[in-house]
Structures are given as structure tokens and as C-alpha cells.
Motif scaffolding. Structure first.
Motif, mmCIF file in Angstrom:
data_model
loop_
_atom_site.group_PDB
_atom_site.id
_atom_site.type_symbol
_atom_site.label_atom_id
_atom_site.label_comp_id
_atom_site.label_asym_id
_atom_site.label_seq_id
_atom_site.Cartn_x
_atom_site.Cartn_y
_atom_site.Cartn_z
ATOM 1 N N ARG A 52 -0.253 30.454 -9.335
ATOM 2 C CA ARG A 52 -1.668 30.096 -9.086
ATOM 3 C C ARG A 52 -2.344 29.825 -10.158
ATOM 4 O O ARG A 52 -3.253 28.911 -10.307
ATOM 5 C CB ARG A 52 -2.356 31.613 -8.514
ATOM 6 N N ASN A 53 -2.081 30.404 -11.424
ATOM 7 C CA ASN A 53 -2.693 29.814 -12.669
ATOM 8 C C ASN A 53 -2.295 28.517 -12.985
ATOM 9 O O ASN A 53 -3.262 27.885 -13.307
ATOM 10 C CB ASN A 53 -2.322 30.851 -13.884
ATOM 11 N N ILE A 54 -1.208 27.899 -12.901
ATOM 12 C CA ILE A 54 -0.842 26.652 -12.829
ATOM 13 C C ILE A 54 -1.579 25.508 -11.915
ATOM 14 O O ILE A 54 -2.091 24.770 -12.262
ATOM 15 C CB ILE A 54 0.720 26.609 -12.725
ATOM 16 N N ASN A 55 -1.670 26.012 -10.401
ATOM 17 C CA ASN A 55 -2.268 25.233 -9.709
ATOM 18 C C ASN A 55 -3.812 25.206 -10.132
ATOM 19 O O ASN A 55 -4.516 24.056 -9.980
ATOM 20 C CB ASN A 55 -2.034 25.991 -8.382
ATOM 21 N N ASN A 56 -4.346 26.126 -10.353
ATOM 22 C CA ASN A 56 -5.893 26.252 -10.927
ATOM 23 C C ASN A 56 -5.745 25.162 -11.944
ATOM 24 O O ASN A 56 -6.998 24.384 -11.913
ATOM 25 C CB ASN A 56 -6.291 27.553 -11.186
ATOM 26 N N ALA A 57 -5.227 25.180 -13.087
ATOM 27 C CA ALA A 57 -5.323 24.518 -14.082
ATOM 28 C C ALA A 57 -5.087 22.980 -13.638
ATOM 29 O O ALA A 57 -5.780 21.959 -14.175
ATOM 30 C CB ALA A 57 -4.249 24.756 -15.243
#
Length: 152
Positions: free
Chosen positions: A59-64
Motif C-alpha cells: 500500500r505504501n508503494i502504491n501511495n508513493a
């Protein structure tokens, strides 16, 4: 007498700073950092097997990748080692999440030391996973190449 003068001066400077600082903060309209470079690189570290942690990292990667300031400017690598190998095991069924990352250009890397130490065959991992000799070596090299190192 000298001590009193020093204390009065210190008090006056403190009040002056506090008054000016408060005024600055209230008038300041903060919108976050500006992405002024043409390209950014981030290395995400995963060394835990907890499902919540794995999903949080994805999720963090996708948010970035979706951050409007970084959109189209961000190269991402996910390095797994230690317990993080679980994200790449076929038996754990994270393939849909991983294919989503891969379709966005994320490099998916696994530490070979972990495989050797845990006697895990590459056949147990998804075929789209890439390999590096050591996760720690990857972190060190990427950091010195200017990559942001993110360990959510």
C-alpha cells in the motif's frame, strides 16, 4: 549586575523569537515538499512475514506511485530478505498484489542469501522475481546511488 543584564537580554530575545515565530507559523501555508527533480528513486525494504506488514508495504508503494508530485517521476524497488521472502512464495498468494506493482514498473528483488540459508528453491517463488546476492548489499549500494531507503 552582569548576571541580571544577561538574564534580561535572554528573556527579551526569547520573547522576541516566540512572538515572531508564532506569527510566521500562523501565516505560513504549508503544502508539503515540491518535487523539483526530474526523477526520484525509492528502495522499499521488507524483512517481515506478517500479512498486515506485507500489505502495508505494498500500500505504501502504491501511495508513493500515485502521489501527484511524484507521478511519472518515481522508480521503485522492493527488496525482500529474511522473513520478507514470504511475499514472493507462490504458496502465500500475493501474486495479484505483486503483479499490480510489476505492472507499474516496480522492481521486485529477493536476497539470495535468504534462499540459501533457509534452503528455499527459486521454484518456490514467483517467476517474475529478480535476485540480488544480499539484501543488505542492495540497501547499501542503492543508498550510495542516491535512492531513498524506506522501511515502513
Amino acid at each position: 549586575m552582569r548576571r541580571i543584564k544577561t538574564m534580561v537580554l535572554w528573556l527579551a530575545l526569547t520573547l522576541l523569537y516566540a512572538t515572531g515565530h508564532t506569527q510566521q507559523v500562523s501565516n505560513y501555508d504549508f503544502h508539503g515538499a515540491e518535487a523539483t527533480l526530474n526523477a526520484y528513486k525509492a528502495l522499499y525494504i521488507l524483512n517481515q512475514s506478517d500479512d498486515k506488514k506485507i500489505r502495508a508495504v505494498v500500500r505504501n508503494i502504491n501511495n508513493a506511485l500515485e502521489d501527484p508530485r511524484l507521478k511519472g517521476k518515481l522508480q521503485v524497488e522492493l527488496i525482500a530478505f529474511g522473513d520478507g521472502v514470504e511475499i514472493y512464495r507462490k504458496s502465500n498468494r500475493y501474486d495479484t498484489l505483486l503483479m499490480g506493482l510489476k505492472s507499474k514498473g516496480v522492481l521486485l528483488a529477493q536476497c539470495e542469501n535468504t534462499l540459501r540459508e533457509r534452503k528455499i528453491s527459486k521454484d518456490e517463488l514467483w517467476p517474475f522475481v529478480s535476485y540480488v546476492p544480499s539484501g543488505n548489499g542492495e540497501i547499501i549500494i542503492r543508498q550510495y546511488e542516491g535512492w531513498a531507503v524506506v522501511h515502513p
